[in-house]
Design a protein around this motif. Structure first.
Motif, PDB file in Angstrom:
ATOM      1  N   THR A  38       0.835  -1.285   0.033  1.00 27.93           N
ATOM      2  CA  THR A  38       0.099   0.023   0.002  1.00 27.93           C
ATOM      3  C   THR A  38       0.775   1.363   0.064  1.00 27.93           C
ATOM      4  N   GLY A  39       2.138   1.287   0.294  1.00 30.05           N
ATOM      5  CA  GLY A  39       2.848   2.394   0.294  1.00 30.05           C
ATOM      6  C   GLY A  39       2.346   3.513   1.255  1.00 30.05           C
ATOM      7  N   SER A  40       2.630   4.680   0.836  1.00 34.70           N
ATOM      8  CA  SER A  40       2.351   5.943   1.590  1.00 34.70           C
ATOM      9  C   SER A  40       0.771   6.001   1.862  1.00 34.70           C
ATOM     10  N   SER A  41      -0.261   5.365   1.139  1.00 31.83           N
ATOM     11  CA  SER A  41      -1.621   5.262   1.333  1.00 31.83           C
ATOM     12  C   SER A  41      -2.078   4.822   2.613  1.00 31.83           C
ATOM     13  N   PHE A  42      -1.080   4.164   3.329  1.00 35.29           N
ATOM     14  CA  PHE A  42      -1.222   3.485   4.881  1.00 35.29           C
ATOM     15  C   PHE A  42      -1.159   4.614   5.784  1.00 35.29           C
ATOM     16  N   LYS A  43      -0.599   5.566   5.428  1.00 34.24           N
ATOM     17  CA  LYS A  43      -0.151   6.760   6.586  1.00 34.24           C
ATOM     18  C   LYS A  43      -1.148   7.324   7.372  1.00 34.24           C
ATOM     19  N   PRO A  44      -2.449   7.468   6.629  1.00 37.32           N
ATOM     20  CA  PRO A  44      -3.618   8.098   7.319  1.00 37.32           C
ATOM     21  C   PRO A  44      -3.920   7.178   8.843  1.00 37.32           C
ATOM     22  N   ALA A  64       3.754  16.825   7.770  1.00 39.86           N
ATOM     23  CA  ALA A  64       4.535  15.492   7.707  1.00 39.86           C
ATOM     24  C   ALA A  64       3.488  14.711   6.638  1.00 39.86           C
ATOM     25  N   LEU A  65       2.101  14.621   7.083  1.00 46.36           N
ATOM     26  CA  LEU A  65       1.153  13.878   6.298  1.00 46.36           C
ATOM     27  C   LEU A  65       1.055  14.462   4.695  1.00 46.36           C
ATOM     28  N   GLU A  66       0.929  15.947   4.774  1.00 43.74           N
ATOM     29  CA  GLU A  66       0.888  16.581   3.628  1.00 43.74           C
ATOM     30  C   GLU A  66       1.822  16.270   2.656  1.00 43.74           C
ATOM     31  N   ASN A  67       3.094  16.234   2.860  1.00 39.62           N
ATOM     32  CA  ASN A  67       4.113  15.973   2.195  1.00 39.62           C
ATOM     33  C   ASN A  67       4.627  14.466   1.994  1.00 39.62           C
ATOM     34  N   SER A  68       3.880  13.558   2.906  1.00 38.31           N
ATOM     35  CA  SER A  68       4.245  12.196   2.743  1.00 38.31           C
ATOM     36  C   SER A  68       5.679  11.877   3.245  1.00 38.31           C
ATOM     37  N   LEU A  69       5.945  12.611   4.386  1.00 39.83           N
ATOM     38  CA  LEU A  69       7.411  12.175   4.889  1.00 39.83           C
ATOM     39  C   LEU A  69       7.618  10.843   5.569  1.00 39.83           C
ATOM     40  N   ASN A  70       8.384  10.173   5.202  1.00 36.37           N
ATOM     41  CA  ASN A  70       8.650   8.696   5.629  1.00 36.37           C
ATOM     42  C   ASN A  70       9.018   8.725   7.373  1.00 36.37           C
ATOM     43  N   ILE A  71      10.441   9.443   7.565  1.00 35.32           N
ATOM     44  CA  ILE A  71      10.613   9.297   8.726  1.00 35.32           C
ATOM     45  C   ILE A  71       9.485   9.900   9.901  1.00 35.32           C
ATOM     46  N   PRO A  72       8.851  11.138   9.698  1.00 34.02           N
ATOM     47  CA  PRO A  72       8.229  11.375  10.687  1.00 34.02           C
ATOM     48  C   PRO A  72       6.934  10.246  10.887  1.00 34.02           C
ATOM     49  N   ALA A  73       6.481   9.593  10.040  1.00 33.12           N
ATOM     50  CA  ALA A  73       5.529   8.501   9.891  1.00 33.12           C
ATOM     51  C   ALA A  73       6.079   7.349  11.006  1.00 33.12           C
ATOM     52  N   VAL A  74       7.282   7.248  10.549  1.00 33.36           N
ATOM     53  CA  VAL A  74       8.016   6.025  11.429  1.00 33.36           C
ATOM     54  C   VAL A  74       7.969   6.415  12.937  1.00 33.36           C
ATOM     55  N   ARG A  75       8.399   7.742  13.308  1.00 34.63           N
ATOM     56  CA  ARG A  75       8.463   8.119  14.566  1.00 34.63           C
ATOM     57  C   ARG A  75       7.069   8.138  15.299  1.00 34.63           C
ATOM     58  N   VAL A  76       6.082   8.449  14.541  1.00 32.46           N
ATOM     59  CA  VAL A  76       4.863   8.666  15.053  1.00 32.46           C
ATOM     60  C   VAL A  76       4.138   7.197  15.417  1.00 32.46           C
ATOM     61  N   ALA A  77       4.513   6.289  14.518  1.00 33.24           N
ATOM     62  CA  ALA A  77       3.997   4.948  14.801  1.00 33.24           C
ATOM     63  C   ALA A  77       4.636   4.367  16.042  1.00 33.24           C
ATOM     64  N   ASP A  78       5.883   4.661  16.156  1.00 39.57           N
ATOM     65  CA  ASP A  78       6.499   3.864  17.318  1.00 39.57           C
ATOM     66  C   ASP A  78       6.157   4.626  18.585  1.00 39.57           C
ATOM     67  N   ALA A  79       5.764   5.904  18.605  1.00 44.56           N
ATOM     68  CA  ALA A  79       5.357   6.633  19.782  1.00 44.56           C
ATOM     69  C   ALA A  79       4.146   6.249  20.240  1.00 44.56           C
TER      70      ALA A  79
END
Length: 725
Positions: free
Chosen positions: A433-439, A489-504
């Motif tokens: 799914t790639g970044s479409s999973f980030k929401p 972070a969501l608007e620009n589909s940034l990967n590192i912030p998404a990983v940090r938030v998921a871990d947090a």
């Protein structure tokens, strides 16, 4: 004394000549030549040849007399046996009504959201027709095409059989291969399988049974001839033709001319024109090849041949024939849709087998399909591939359009939209799914009390993954932006912030939120979960986004509204989909919608934007660009687009922000034509004076202490009892 003077007595008595009195000898003398003249000279007897020639001739004559005697006696016996077989077969035949519908399977008729037929599956039977109820043009077209001497023969045509054998031999085939020379009566016998009903305990499949019915062995042809003669003895000519018209297979699952007429033209067989009648009759020779849904031009050319036969045999005038050629038969809108394509296939797979794919009953299913939206989806895909994809590309695309409650309104499972039984990439293809999973990562954070204005570090990050070693995610553009808000972070589909938030917030909780929204495929266990390393189907992902639009409740995509048996009003099944349990708070969902709106207005999804209304969504591109996604929604509809290659070949120069976003735009522009403009149900909370950070810039991400994390048990109880904050 001499007695020379005496009269001598006659040598023969007068009465020997039948005379009563005397008469002169002269008279007697004159009568003899007359009597001798009446005598005919007997022919001299033929002298039989003697010697060896005479012996041979005698032997041949003897053999001939024996052969002839045996032949006529054997012939008489065979005639008696044949007559007995025909009489016995005819006496065992059922009434006419029982011969008209002999399907082993039933049919499925699918209706759209307005109750209009859009698709058929199984063996479709439109109802009984007779020689009196069908259009005269259709009756004449059948006779002109298949058996012009139908009303003059006794069921078999030796002339036709001999002609067929001659043609087969001249074309290098066996005498019984190819042309059969069968009359309509013989074809009817074959359709009835010479009286042998289908028995699932005897035959492995219905296809094997039908193949045996069509066998052309000498023994089978002999049985067919006997059965044909019995048909003629048992039923009238019109009755035989009636059986034929109701039993014939005419392509696209249509059994009988009523079903075929409804299937291709959307009208009764009683109302077909000469051109339509010719097209239907033309299907008899090869239903699959000449089906107008397979190749309309080929079917029309075949119909022109039939029109010529009808004219030559006096069934059409020259003017009628010319008019039929000038105005060839056209498909109805439902037929043009090629039996509902991917959506109909999905409906057939979503119901129980015994009422869909293996039904023995005639079933009617009312569905959620909106044919206007279906055309919008198909046209949107075609518009982009025709103008922006290089010619010859084998890249595929899939589209799903649904309402916020999960009702699927349109489905495209591949670039070839006019198909049936094809691989459906919208429902069957599991893709990363790639970044479409980030929401769903940010939905988890918002549910726990974070907001769009909370910050996170976009700086280099390395995580030591047990069993795999160090892992360093990177952004698509290989840049680092420092401290950013969750919205940025969501608007620009940034990967590192998404990983940090998921871990947090916890990977387990992210996995649970995504699963509750309807993503049922196996989700990745490691931190790559946040970047869409898991696989899912397009319909699952679109349904999960529908849950965001409807305020945070789960959604089960569905297409079946009601299933009932034909002729009955009470349904056997109702829909099993729709809105389910709440996953996140409504205010969290409304804030997430606002964040996703920014993706379209100023982020990676700008190409998807609509000029006249608010839309929100998210792009997605997987490793090496093997999959590209755009999924989003307006206030009215949710739509998902996937693009890629079936063999996982990387896309060249394509990301979710590119062609998938453009396909989504083209589809949704058409979907919303003529609809009122409604605002998205979104909210943007005001940030506080001091904004907490979700995670600092250290290599090990952690959550900011400011927002309180809710205890999972407390949250569960709150959802069960409907307690609101």
């Amino acid at each position: 004394m001499s007695d020379s003077g005496r009269r001598k007595p006659p040598l023969v008595a007068d009465r020997r000549y039948g005379r009563s009195g005397g008469g002169s000898r002269a008279e007697d003398t004159k009568a003899k030549p007359a009597k001798s003249a009446r005598k005919r000279r007997a022919p001299a007897p033929r002298r039989k040849p003697r010697g060896p020639i005479g012996l041979i001739a005698a032997l041949i004559g003897w053999v001939w007399r024996i052969a002839w005697g045996m032949t006529w006696r054997l012939g008489l016996v065979l005639v008696l046996i044949l007559g007995g077989a025909v009489a016995f077969t005819a006496s065992s035949m059922p009434p006419l009504e029982d011969q008209l519908d002999g399907r082993a399977r039933g049919s499925v008729t699918m209706l759209d959201d307005e109750g209009q037929v859009f698709a058929w599956r199984g063996d479709q039977f439109g109802g009984v027709v007779t020689t009196e109820t069908v259009s005269p043009y259709l009756k004449h077209a059948i006779i002109a095409t298949e058996d012009k001497r139908f009303y003059r023969h006794i069921g078999i045509s030796p002339r036709g059989i001999a002609s067929a054998i001659r043609i087969n031999l001249s074309e290098g085939r066996g005498p019984l291969s190819g042309h059969g020379g069968s009359t309509i009566t013989q074809q009817t016998a074959k359709l009835l399988c010479i009286g042998e009903p289908y028995d699932p305990e005897v035959w492995k499949s219905e296809a094997e049974y039908e193949a045996d019915c069509r066998a052309t062995t000498i023994g089978r042809k002999l049985k067919e001839a006997i059965y044909a003669l019995a048909l003629e003895a048992r039923y009238s000519k019109d009755d035989v033709l009636t059986i034929y018209m109701n039993r014939a297979f005419l392509g696209a699952g249509a059994r009988g001319f009523e079903a075929a007429s409804q299937r291709y033209f959307g009208k009764s067989a009683a109302d077909v024109t000469p051109a339509e009648a010719a097209m239907l009759a033309g299907l008899l020779v090869a239903p699959t090849r000449y089906a107008p849904t397979a190749d309309l031009a080929r079917s029309q050319n075949r119909a022109n041949v039939i029109v010529g036969l009808m004219r030559d045999q006096g069934y059409l005038t020259e003017a009628e024939a010319e008019n039929a050629r000038a105005n060839p038969a056209e498909l109805s809108e439902a037929a043009e849709a090629r039996a509902g394509g991917y959506f109909a296939d999905w409906i057939m797979s979503s119901g129980p087998d015994f009422l869909t794919r293996k039904t023995t009953e005639d079933v009617v299913i009312r569905t959620t399909l909106d044919q206007r939206l279906q055309k919008a989806a198909e046209d949107g895909v075609k518009a982009v591939f025709d103008t922006k994809v290089r010619e010859g590309s084998e890249a595929q695309a899939a589209v799903v359009v649904m309402s916020a409650d999960g009702a699927v309104r349109a489905m495209v499972g591949g670039r070839k939209t006019k198909v049936s039984g094809a691989f459906n990439r919208a429902t069957q293809a599991l893709r990363q799914t790639g970044s479409s999973f980030k929401p769903f990562v940010y939905a988890t954070a918002l549910e726990l009390g974070y907001h769009w204005y909370d910050t996170v570090e976009d700086t280099p990050l390395t995580i030591d993954i047990p069993g795999s070693g160090p892992w360093s995610p990177d952004n698509y553009d290989h840049r680092f932006r420092g401290t950013v808000t969750l919205a940025q972070a969501l608007e620009n589909s940034l990967n590192i912030p998404a990983v940090r938030v998921a871990d947090a917030v916890g990977l387990d909780l992210v996995r649970k939120i995504a699963g509750d929204f309807g993503i049922q495929s196996d989700l990745a266990q490691g931190p790559a979960l946040a970047l869409g390393a898991s696989e899912s189907t397009l319909i699952e992902m679109t349904g999960a986004y529908a849950g965001i639009l409807n305020g945070g409740s789960s959604v089960t995509p569905y297409g079946l509204i009601e299933l009932r048996l034909q002729g009955q009003s009470e349904p056997l099944m109702d829909n099993e989909g729709g809105i389910g349990e709440r996953v996140i708070r409504e205010d969290a969902a409304r804030e997430l919608i606002w964040m996703m709106r920014n993706v379209v207005t100023s982020g990676t999804g700008t190409r998807a934007g609509l000029p006249d209304r608010e839309v929100a969504g998210k792009t997605g591109t997987t490793s090496a660009a093997r999959d590209a996604w755009f999924i989003g929604f307006s206030a009215d509809y949710v739509a998902g687009v996937w693009m890629g290659y079936d063999d996982n070949t990387p896309l060249t120069g394509v990301t979710g922000a590119g062609l998938p976003a453009e396909i989504w735009h083209e589809v949704m522009v058409r979907v919303h034509e003529g609809l009122p403009v409604n605002p998205l149900p979104m909210a943007r909370p005001d940030p506080p004076v001091q904004q907490p950070s979700v995670a600092d810039s250290s290599n090990a991400p952690r959550a900011a202490p400011a927002p309180r994390r809710e205890d999972p048990i407390e949250r569960l109880l709150r959802n069960i009892f409907g307690i609101r904050n």
